[in-house]
Design an enzyme around this catalytic site. Structure first.
Site, mmCIF file in Angstrom:
data_model
loop_
_atom_site.group_PDB
_atom_site.id
_atom_site.type_symbol
_atom_site.label_atom_id
_atom_site.label_comp_id
_atom_site.label_asym_id
_atom_site.label_seq_id
_atom_site.Cartn_x
_atom_site.Cartn_y
_atom_site.Cartn_z
ATOM 1 N N SER A 222 0.806 -1.096 0.151
ATOM 2 C CA SER A 222 0.158 0.120 0.073
ATOM 3 C C SER A 222 0.784 1.369 0.113
ATOM 4 C CB SER A 222 -0.823 0.118 1.207
ATOM 5 O OG SER A 222 -0.207 0.069 2.402
ATOM 6 N N TYR B 3 12.290 -6.769 15.481
ATOM 7 C CA TYR B 3 12.439 -6.591 14.187
ATOM 8 C C TYR B 3 13.664 -7.303 13.537
ATOM 9 C CZ TYR B 3 12.543 -4.082 9.788
ATOM 10 O OH TYR B 3 12.645 -3.687 8.290
ATOM 11 N N ALA C 286 15.452 -9.936 15.020
ATOM 12 C CA ALA C 286 14.985 -11.317 15.187
ATOM 13 C C ALA C 286 14.426 -11.881 13.854
ATOM 14 C CB ALA C 286 14.397 -11.651 16.450
#
Length: 245
Positions: A13, A153, A155
């Site tokens: 988007s 994030y 990981a």
């Protein structure tokens, strides 16, 4: 060119996802754009269709298996095949580990990593049947080098790299390639929120001395989706201006 191919792009988007969707359309593919934001992704599809491309939009939360299954069915019903999957959708819940809430950790892992698994698993059967396919996973330099305040994030994005190599080994004999892209700091709504002083510090770490653009990532996706990358699988391409070497 990708004429006659059908591609799915998640997280399409805005930003990188929207740029990828446009690039694949320009290359001749039929593109299914997916996002949790139905209105925003529909607007992207409408714009592409008004320019003569073929795009559809689907609202889906890839962290939910039933949403992914509905997405795949929608694409198959419309185009009858799936040739390219770009796992781009991701979220962040940044904070130091000591302050990280369990639910935020789980949300990031579920969308960024489990969602990638759901989408990949769902397209494997049709790709195996046609004995061809391109799966491209968007990871991050953070998954390679880490970053304070981004444990969840990092990981998830590191997990995507191991996942990419494993699936590449599993489906290589079926004519399917699986690769990852690790973008560096790309100019998006997310990086626009970084304080100016911190942006200057980051630029010092980038040999090309500029942030990347969504189109830099989109061009790399196109390369991996094209016949030019037919003998590349299980790899991670860094699109980071030389930040990680």
């Amino acid at each position: 060119m990708l004429t006659g191919k059908t591609a799915i792009v998640t997280g399409a988007s805005r930003g990188i996802g929207a740029a990828i969707g446009r690039k694949l359309c320009e290359a001749g593919a039929n593109v299914a754009l997916c996002s949790r934001s139905a209105e925003a992704v529909a607007a992207i599809a409408d714009t592409l269709n008004s320019e003569g491309y073929t795009a559809i939009s689907t609202a889906a939360d890839i962290s939910k298996k039933e949403d992914v299954e509905a997405l795949i069915k929608t694409v198959q019903d419309r185009f009858s095949q799936i040739d390219i999957l770009v796992n781009n959708a991701g979220i962040t819940r940044d904070t130091l580990l000591m302050r990280l809430k369990d639910e935020d950790w789980e949300a990031v892992l579920r969308t960024n990593l489990t969602g990638t698994m759901y989408c990949t698993r769902a397209v494997l059967r049709p790709m195996i049947r046609q004995r061809s396919g391109r799966i491209i996973n968007i990871s991050s330099v953070i998954g390679v080098m880490g970053n304070a305040g981004q444990a969840s994030y990092a990981a998830a994005k590191a997990g995507i790299l191991g996942f990419t190599k494993t699936i590449a080994r599993e489906v290589g004999t079926r004519g399917i390639t699986v690769n990852a892209i690790a973008p560096g700091f790309i100019t998006t709504d997310m990086t626009a929120q970084i304080p100016e002083q911190h942006q200057k510090q980051l630029l010092e770490l980038i040999p090309l001395r500029r942030f990347g653009s969504p189109e830099d990532v989109a061009d790399t996706v196109y390369f991996l989706a094209s016949d030019a990358a037919r003998y590349i699988t299980g790899q991670t391409l860094h699109v980071d201006g030389g930040m990680v070497m």
